[in-house]
Design a protein around this motif. Structure first.
Motif, short mmCIF file in Angstrom:
data_model
loop_
_atom_site.label_atom_id
_atom_site.label_comp_id
_atom_site.label_asym_id
_atom_site.label_seq_id
_atom_site.Cartn_x
_atom_site.Cartn_y
_atom_site.Cartn_z
N UNK A 1 0.82 -1.22 0.00
CA UNK A 1 0.00 0.00 0.00
C UNK A 1 0.85 1.27 0.00
N UNK A 2 2.15 1.13 0.26
CA UNK A 2 3.08 2.27 0.28
C UNK A 2 2.66 3.32 1.31
N UNK A 3 2.10 2.86 2.41
CA UNK A 3 1.71 3.79 3.48
C UNK A 3 2.96 4.33 4.16
N UNK A 4 3.01 5.65 4.33
CA UNK A 4 4.17 6.29 4.94
C UNK A 4 3.93 6.65 6.40
N UNK A 5 2.80 6.27 6.98
CA UNK A 5 2.52 6.61 8.37
C UNK A 5 3.56 5.97 9.29
N UNK A 6 4.08 6.71 10.27
CA UNK A 6 5.01 6.10 11.24
C UNK A 6 4.30 5.03 12.06
N UNK A 7 5.06 4.02 12.48
CA UNK A 7 4.50 2.87 13.18
C UNK A 7 5.25 2.65 14.49
N UNK A 8 4.50 2.38 15.54
CA UNK A 8 5.07 1.95 16.82
C UNK A 8 4.49 0.58 17.17
N UNK A 9 5.39 -0.37 17.46
CA UNK A 9 4.99 -1.71 17.87
C UNK A 9 5.26 -1.84 19.37
N UNK A 10 4.22 -2.09 20.16
CA UNK A 10 4.34 -2.15 21.61
C UNK A 10 4.37 -3.60 22.09
#
Length: 579
Positions: free
Chosen positions: A229-238
């Motif tokens: 999807x080429x999503x550029x949203x930053x990601x946090x994995x908890x």
């Protein structure tokens, strides 16, 4: 025959009174003027709102609320209009010094349990009705103290010290800090108040939660976003520490794509109070996230559109919180609505129209994707976390509901925050049932506000709940129904109703009919029937079936890690799904 008094003044008064009586009688008996029906209905609605009388066809009183949303939003979303919680005033502060205030503080500041204390067998120690009252009081105090904190200068530690000094002379600030420590003690982990945490929120991003058991799922879900999807949203994995998610797996996640941060929630919030496990980590991860606008995504949830579109969803923009409906399952279940009524005498407009309250479904919310603006809905986020605390969940919320699902909207109800549900019930995405081209079987699908497939929950398998771990052949989908855009109760003004009538091709509201029964679930087979079978577009098919290739790579690397190897995620071609 009676004669009029001799006094001219008295005569005039009597004549004026008689004229007024005649005028009132004639107006009362005159037929309605020749005006548009909807204009008259709108006047009736406004009068009911002024008098706080039940709206036509409703079961509850119109709430005392200043919160407003665009009228056309009701065509695509179900919106919870809350009651106003009165602001904290100087009179409230003065009341704290009275005998009534002393009693109130003693009740509001009582401790339910100590860290590590076992309340098994003692459910009376948790009182959700009293808890709701305390949280609404806290919300009024938070809105009062927050501007005071903003007016202070210096760094966060300096501001917090100034706030502590202020509490020595301002009883409402002292009460706020003590009440916060009683309700949300896990916040005070290296900080003196929630205000310093709130100040750090910025930007938009996605939050995932994963332990070792969910590792392969979250790898596939994130790579689907990044590589396809080429999503550029930053990601946090908890996660909940190295015993939950191993250092090797943490390293893999950080290196497999750009913009991924791996975070231990117990280093931000105090786990001695939270005692996290299972689903409970989800709202606490959202709270601990650095994002101001946060979207939680389940590890086995997959998108057909860039999830960024949800930050522009009309329901989210109007309310600051967007939720999705679960499937319509298990009717005539009363335990959930009975418990909510027992603790919440004040509710928004939503519960009375919910499936749960109308005994149509035991489930209301699907929490695989949740979108909340923590800047504007902070007290609501806190209330959700409280419902997922150790003993709150073990003794009540998880016993009444299926895990964390309903705690999101019920938490918002506890402090009367607005929220919106996307108005379509959980549908299905997958393949046709064998020998039945009118049923679609697979995972739970959710649509956007325009009715197009957006995301699904439940992974890539045919029916994981029944142990059927064969990959789906994605080609079809079916809506779960529930859009109900022609219901008169959602169209409150003339313009909106005319638009609905035009769209439906009818000329009068008298011709409106209730929506046909929603499609029915075969829960054991994870199949939905009774609706229109729709075909995925070529792009949607390519995306969904392409995720299967990504998942195969993730599972191969997961197996290698289990055997002590250290695979490198950077050597794979995730775009094509080849190792």
């Amino acid at each position: 025959m009676l004669s009029l008094p001799r006094s001219p003044v008295m005569r005039l008064l009597i004549l004026v009174l008689a004229a007024l009586i005649v005028l009132a009688f004639s107006v009362r008996n005159r037929s309605l003027p020749d005006q548009n029906y909807w204009d008259f209905r709108q006047q009736q609605q406004q009068q009911r709102q002024r008098q706080q009388l039940p709206a036509e066809g409703s079961k509850e009183r119109v709430p005392l609320s200043s919160f407003k949303v665009p009228e056309n939003l009701y065509l695509t979303h179900d919106v919870a209009i809350p009651h106003n919680i009165p602001p904290w005033t100087r009179a409230d502060t003065e009341m704290l010094g009275t005998s009534i205030g002393f009693t109130l503080k003693a009740e509001m500041l009582r401790q339910e349990y100590r860290p590590g204390e076992d309340l098994t067998g003692h459910p009376e120690r948790i009182n959700f009705a009293e808890l709701s009252r305390a949280e609404r009081l806290y919300k009024a105090l938070w809105n009062h103290v927050y501007p005071l904190y903003q007016s202070l200068s210096g760094r966060d530690r300096e501001r917090e010290q100034q706030l502590l000094d202020m509490a020595k002379t301002r009883p409402e600030v002292d009460f706020f800090l003590k009440l916060e420590r009683r309700l949300y003690p896990w916040l005070h982990y290296g900080r003196q108040s929630s205000l310093s945490l709130h100040k750090t929120f910025k930007g938009k991003g996605l939050v995932f939660c994963a332990g070792n058991g969910q590792f392969e799922f979250v790898v596939t879900s994130i790579q689907a976003l990044r590589s396809r999807l080429k999503s550029a949203l930053p990601i946090q994995v908890f996660h909940m520490g190295e015993s939950d998610l191993s250092p090797e797996r943490q390293k893999y996640l950080r290196e497999m794509a750009s913009g991924i941060e791996v975070v231990d929630v117990t280093q931000i919030l105090d786990n001695a109070h939270m005692q996290l496990g299972g689903w409970a980590i989800k709202p606490f991860a959202m709270m601990a996230s650095s994002f101001e606008e946060v979207m939680f995504v389940d590890a086995d949830a997959y998108f057909l559109q860039d999830p960024a579109v949800l930050f522009d969803d009309p329901g989210y923009l109007a309310t600051g919180a967007l939720f999705f409906y679960d499937r319509t399952l298990f009717p005539d279940w009363t335990e959930g609505s009975d418990w909510i009524k027992s603790m919440l005498p004040i509710m928004s407009t939503f519960p009375s129209m919910s499936r749960m309250f109308n005994l149509q479904s035991a489930h209301e919310q699907e929490s695989g994707v949740v979108v909340i603006n923590k800047k504007t809905r902070f007290p609501g986020m806190l209330a959700i976390c409280k419902m997922n605390g150790k003993w709150e969940r073990d003794l009540y919320s998880y016993k009444v509901f299926h895990g964390d699902k309903e705690t999101f909207w019920v938490g918002f109800e506890m402090v009367q925050e607005p929220y919106a549900f996307m108005r379509n019930y959980g549908g299905v995405i997958g393949q046709l049932r064998e020998d039945d081209d009118q049923s679609v079987c697979g995972a739970q699908l959710h649509e956007d506000h325009q009715g197009r497939p957006l995301w699904w929950n439940g992974g890539l398998y045919r029916n994981k709940n029944s142990g059927v771990y064969t990959y789906l052949d994605f080609g079809y989908w079916m809506s779960g129904g529930g859009r109900q855009e022609h219901r008169e109760r959602f169209t409150r003004d003339k313009e909106t109703m005319i638009q609905v009538l035009t769209d439906l091709g009818i000329g009068s509201s008298n011709e409106l009919e209730l929506e046909p029964q929603d499609p029915l679930w075969d829960f054991g087979e994870s199949c939905l029937a009774g609706g229109t079978v729709q075909t995925l577009t070529m792009r949607e098919k390519g995306l969904a079936n392409g995720y299967v290739g990504i998942d195969k790579i993730a599972r191969e690397d997961g197996a290698k890690m289990y055997n002590g190897e250290s695979p490198d995620p950077r050597r794979h071609n995730w775009d094509t799904g080849t190792a």
